[in-house]
Scaffold this active site. Structure first.
Site, PDB file in Angstrom:
ATOM      1  N   HIS A  45     -79.935 -38.186 -13.313  1.00 49.77           N
ATOM      2  CA  HIS A  45     -80.759 -37.061 -12.842  1.00 49.77           C
ATOM      3  C   HIS A  45     -81.653 -37.518 -11.676  1.00 49.77           C
ATOM      4  O   HIS A  45     -81.857 -36.784 -10.703  1.00 49.77           O
ATOM      5  CB  HIS A  45     -81.661 -36.552 -13.964  1.00 49.77           C
ATOM      6  CG  HIS A  45     -80.934 -36.061 -15.187  1.00 49.77           C
ATOM      7  ND1 HIS A  45     -81.005 -36.699 -16.395  1.00 49.77           N
ATOM      8  CD2 HIS A  45     -80.134 -34.982 -15.377  1.00 49.77           C
ATOM      9  CE1 HIS A  45     -80.285 -36.036 -17.292  1.00 49.77           C
ATOM     10  NE2 HIS A  45     -79.741 -34.992 -16.711  1.00 49.77           N
ATOM     11  N   VAL A  50     -73.976 -42.085 -11.650  1.00 49.81           N
ATOM     12  CA  VAL A  50     -74.736 -43.303 -11.956  1.00 49.81           C
ATOM     13  C   VAL A  50     -74.250 -43.837 -13.298  1.00 49.81           C
ATOM     14  O   VAL A  50     -74.093 -43.084 -14.261  1.00 49.81           O
ATOM     15  CB  VAL A  50     -76.256 -43.030 -12.004  1.00 49.81           C
ATOM     16  CG1 VAL A  50     -77.014 -44.310 -12.327  1.00 49.81           C
ATOM     17  CG2 VAL A  50     -76.733 -42.445 -10.679  1.00 49.81           C
ATOM     18  N   ASP A  81     -70.135 -34.261 -13.664  1.00 50.65           N
ATOM     19  CA  ASP A  81     -69.569 -33.006 -14.144  1.00 50.65           C
ATOM     20  C   ASP A  81     -68.750 -32.407 -12.998  1.00 50.65           C
ATOM     21  O   ASP A  81     -69.159 -31.440 -12.351  1.00 50.65           O
ATOM     22  CB  ASP A  81     -70.696 -32.069 -14.586  1.00 50.65           C
ATOM     23  CG  ASP A  81     -71.516 -32.691 -15.700  1.00 50.65           C
ATOM     24  OD1 ASP A  81     -71.124 -32.549 -16.863  1.00 50.65           O
ATOM     25  OD2 ASP A  81     -72.524 -33.355 -15.408  1.00 50.65           O
ATOM     26  N   LEU A 129     -73.866 -42.585 -17.323  1.00 47.91           N
ATOM     27  CA  LEU A 129     -75.081 -42.145 -17.996  1.00 47.91           C
ATOM     28  C   LEU A 129     -74.943 -40.697 -18.426  1.00 47.91           C
ATOM     29  O   LEU A 129     -74.413 -39.855 -17.696  1.00 47.91           O
ATOM     30  CB  LEU A 129     -76.281 -42.265 -17.054  1.00 47.91           C
ATOM     31  CG  LEU A 129     -76.777 -43.688 -16.836  1.00 47.91           C
ATOM     32  CD1 LEU A 129     -77.838 -43.693 -15.751  1.00 47.91           C
ATOM     33  CD2 LEU A 129     -77.344 -44.256 -18.128  1.00 47.91           C
ATOM     34  N   GLY A 175     -74.350 -33.479  -9.937  1.00 50.90           N
ATOM     35  CA  GLY A 175     -73.708 -34.778 -10.100  1.00 50.90           C
ATOM     36  C   GLY A 175     -72.194 -34.662 -10.157  1.00 50.90           C
ATOM     37  O   GLY A 175     -71.654 -33.706 -10.711  1.00 50.90           O
TER      38      GLY A 175
HETATM   39  P1  AMP Z   1     -77.460 -32.216 -17.446  1.00 52.19           P
HETATM   40  O1  AMP Z   1     -78.916 -32.403 -17.691  1.00 52.19           O
HETATM   41  O2  AMP Z   1     -76.594 -33.106 -18.284  1.00 52.19           O
HETATM   42  O3  AMP Z   1     -77.032 -30.766 -17.436  1.00 52.19           O
HETATM   43  O4  AMP Z   1     -77.186 -32.720 -15.970  1.00 52.19           O
HETATM   44  C1  AMP Z   1     -77.915 -32.211 -14.898  1.00 52.19           C
HETATM   45  C2  AMP Z   1     -77.308 -32.686 -13.610  1.00 52.19           C
HETATM   46  O5  AMP Z   1     -77.311 -34.118 -13.589  1.00 52.19           O
HETATM   47  C3  AMP Z   1     -75.859 -32.249 -13.418  1.00 52.19           C
HETATM   48  O6  AMP Z   1     -75.655 -31.914 -12.052  1.00 52.19           O
HETATM   49  C4  AMP Z   1     -75.097 -33.482 -13.787  1.00 52.19           C
HETATM   50  O7  AMP Z   1     -73.836 -33.574 -13.156  1.00 52.19           O
HETATM   51  C5  AMP Z   1     -76.026 -34.566 -13.278  1.00 52.19           C
HETATM   52  N1  AMP Z   1     -75.737 -35.829 -13.970  1.00 52.19           N
HETATM   53  C6  AMP Z   1     -75.709 -36.047 -15.307  1.00 52.19           C
HETATM   54  N2  AMP Z   1     -75.366 -37.322 -15.566  1.00 52.19           N
HETATM   55  C7  AMP Z   1     -75.155 -37.917 -14.371  1.00 52.19           C
HETATM   56  C8  AMP Z   1     -74.769 -39.237 -13.963  1.00 52.19           C
HETATM   57  N3  AMP Z   1     -74.529 -40.205 -14.838  1.00 52.19           N
HETATM   58  N4  AMP Z   1     -74.658 -39.475 -12.649  1.00 52.19           N
HETATM   59  C9  AMP Z   1     -74.902 -38.497 -11.733  1.00 52.19           C
HETATM   60  N5  AMP Z   1     -75.273 -37.248 -12.046  1.00 52.19           N
HETATM   61  C10 AMP Z   1     -75.389 -36.964 -13.350  1.00 52.19           C
END
Ligand code: AMP
Length: 295
Positions: free
Chosen positions: A31, A170, A144, A178, A141
Site C-alpha cells: 500500500h 511489493v 491485483d 505482501l 497495485g
Molecule cells: P487492498 O487493501 O488489499 O484492497 O489493496 C489496496 C491496493 O493495494 C490495491 O490496489 C492492491 O493491488 C494494492 N496492493 C496490495 N498488495 C500489494 C502488493 N504486495 N504490492 C503492490 N500493491 C499491492
C-alpha cells in the site's frame, strides 16, 4: 494528515492534482508503494480506507478481514498521505445501493470464476471513490492484476477523467507477495505459500529466455505448487484478461491458491516488445514487513 469521514470533507482538503490510493486498510509496504507513487506525481494524496462489504463473496472472509485503523492512520501520515478518507458504512452506502457498475468480459475469467460478484463490488465502490473525491489519478497495485485491468477499462468506458496508474508488486525479502491476509498464515502455511512466488519467478526466467508457450509457463509454475489447493495458474492478456496461448503481447501469469483457510493470489507481469520479454518481478523488501508487529 487529516482524517475525515465524508466525501465533502475530503474534497474541502484537496487542491491541485489529486491522487487517490484506495485500500481496505491493514497497511503494508505494498500500500505504501502506492502512496510513494502518488506523492511523486500529485499535489494532494488521498488514501481511502474502507472494507467494502459489496466486494466480499464470503461473509466469513469479510468478518475476519484484519483491521487496525489507528495503526493505518499512523503509517499513512508518516508516509505522506494528506487526507485519510475513512468513511463509516453509512457514508458509503447511506441508502440501499441500487446502482451498480459492472464491467463484463475482463471480469469473467480467473477471479471472476471463483468470486462471483466480487468485481461488481469493486467497480461500484471505486466508481464512488473516484466521483466522491474527484481524483485526477488513482493508484492500483499489479498484485491485483485483474482488478487493475477492470478498473482501467471501467474508467475508459465511462469516460472518467482519471488516470489509472499501475504500481509493481511489493514482496517480502523471500519473494512472498505482501497481502493483508498474510497475517493469517501459520509458519507452515507460509512456507507452502512461498512456492507460489518461487514458481512464478522460475517462469519469469523461462519467459525472458524466450519461452512463449502459455502451457509451458503454466506447467513450470504448477511444478512448484506441490499440494497447495490451486484455483488456477493462467497466462492472461494484460488488457482483456483473456487466457493467452502464447506470450506475444503484454500479459500476466497469475496464480490463485489456498494455504489452509487463506486464499492467496500473485502474478508476474510481462512486458513484450520487439526487443523481447521483460518480467516485472516486483520489488523485494530488505527486512521483515511492517505487517508483522512493526509500525
Ligand atoms: P487492498 O487493501 O488489499 O484492497 O489493496 C489496496 C491496493 O493495494 C490495491 O490496489 C492492491 O493491488 C494494492 N496492493 C496490495 N498488495 C500489494 C502488493 N504486495 N504490492 C503492490 N500493491 C499491492
Amino acid at each position: 494528515m487529516k482524517t475525515v469521514g465524508t466525501f465533502a470533507a475530503a474534497r474541502d482538503l484537496t487542491a491541485g492534482v489529486v491522487g487517490l490510493v484506495p485500500t481496505m486498510g491493514f497497511l503494508h509496504e505494498g500500500h505504501l508503494a502506492l502512496v510513494d507513487a502518488a506523492r511523486r506525481e500529485c499535489d494532494t494524496v488521498v488514501m481511502s480506507l474502507f472494507v467494502n462489504p459489496l466486494q466480499f463473496d464470503e461473509t466469513r472472509d469479510l468478518s475476519r478481514y484484519p483491521r487496525d485503523p489507528d495503526r493505518d492512520a499512523h503509517l499513512a501520515g508518516e508516509r505522506g498521505v494528506d487526507v485519510l478518507f475513512a468513511p463509516e458504512l453509512e457514508e458509503m452506502y447511506p441508502r440501499r445501493q441500487i446502482t451498480r457498475v459492472r464491467v463484463s468480459d475482463v471480469t469473467e475469467e480467473l477471479e471472476g470464476r471463483f468470486r462471483p460478484g466480487h468485481f461488481e463490488g469493486v467497480t461500484t465502490v471505486v466508481a464512488k471513490l473516484l466521483a466522491g473525491t474527484r481524483a485526477d489519478r488513482a493508484y492500483f497495485g499489479r498484485k491485483d492484476a485483474q482488478q487493475l485491468a477492470t478498473v482501467t477499462r471501467m474508467a475508459f468506458d465511462l469516460s472518467m477523467p482519471v488516470e489509472v496508474v499501475p504500481v509493481s508488486i511489493v514482496r517480502e525479502s523471500d519473494g512472498l507477495a505482501l497481502s493483508s491476509r498474510n497475517v493469517f498464515l501459520s509458519p507452515e502455511e507460509r512456507d507452502r505459500a512461498l512456492r507460489i512466488s518461487v514458481g512464478l519467478m522460475a517462469a519469469a526466467g523461462a519467459a525472458e529466455d524466450g519461452e512463449c508457450s502459455a502451457e509451458e509457463l503454466e506447467l513450470i509454475v504448477a511444478g512448484y505448487l506441490g499440494d497447495l489447493e490451486v484455483d488456477y495458474v493462467t497466462l492472461a492478456d494484460a488488457d482483456s484478461v483473456e487466457p493467452a496461448r502464447r506470450l506475444e503481447q503484454d500479459a500476466f501469469l497469475a496464480v490463485a491458491a489456498h494455504a489452509g483457510n487463506t486464499r492467496l493470489i500473485d502474478n508476474v507481469f510481462f512486458r513484450v516488445t520487439s526487443a523481447g520479454t521483460e518480467a516485472d518481478r516486483g520489488n523485494r523488501l530488505e527486512g521483515p514487513s511492517i505487517l508483522y508487529g512493526g509500525r
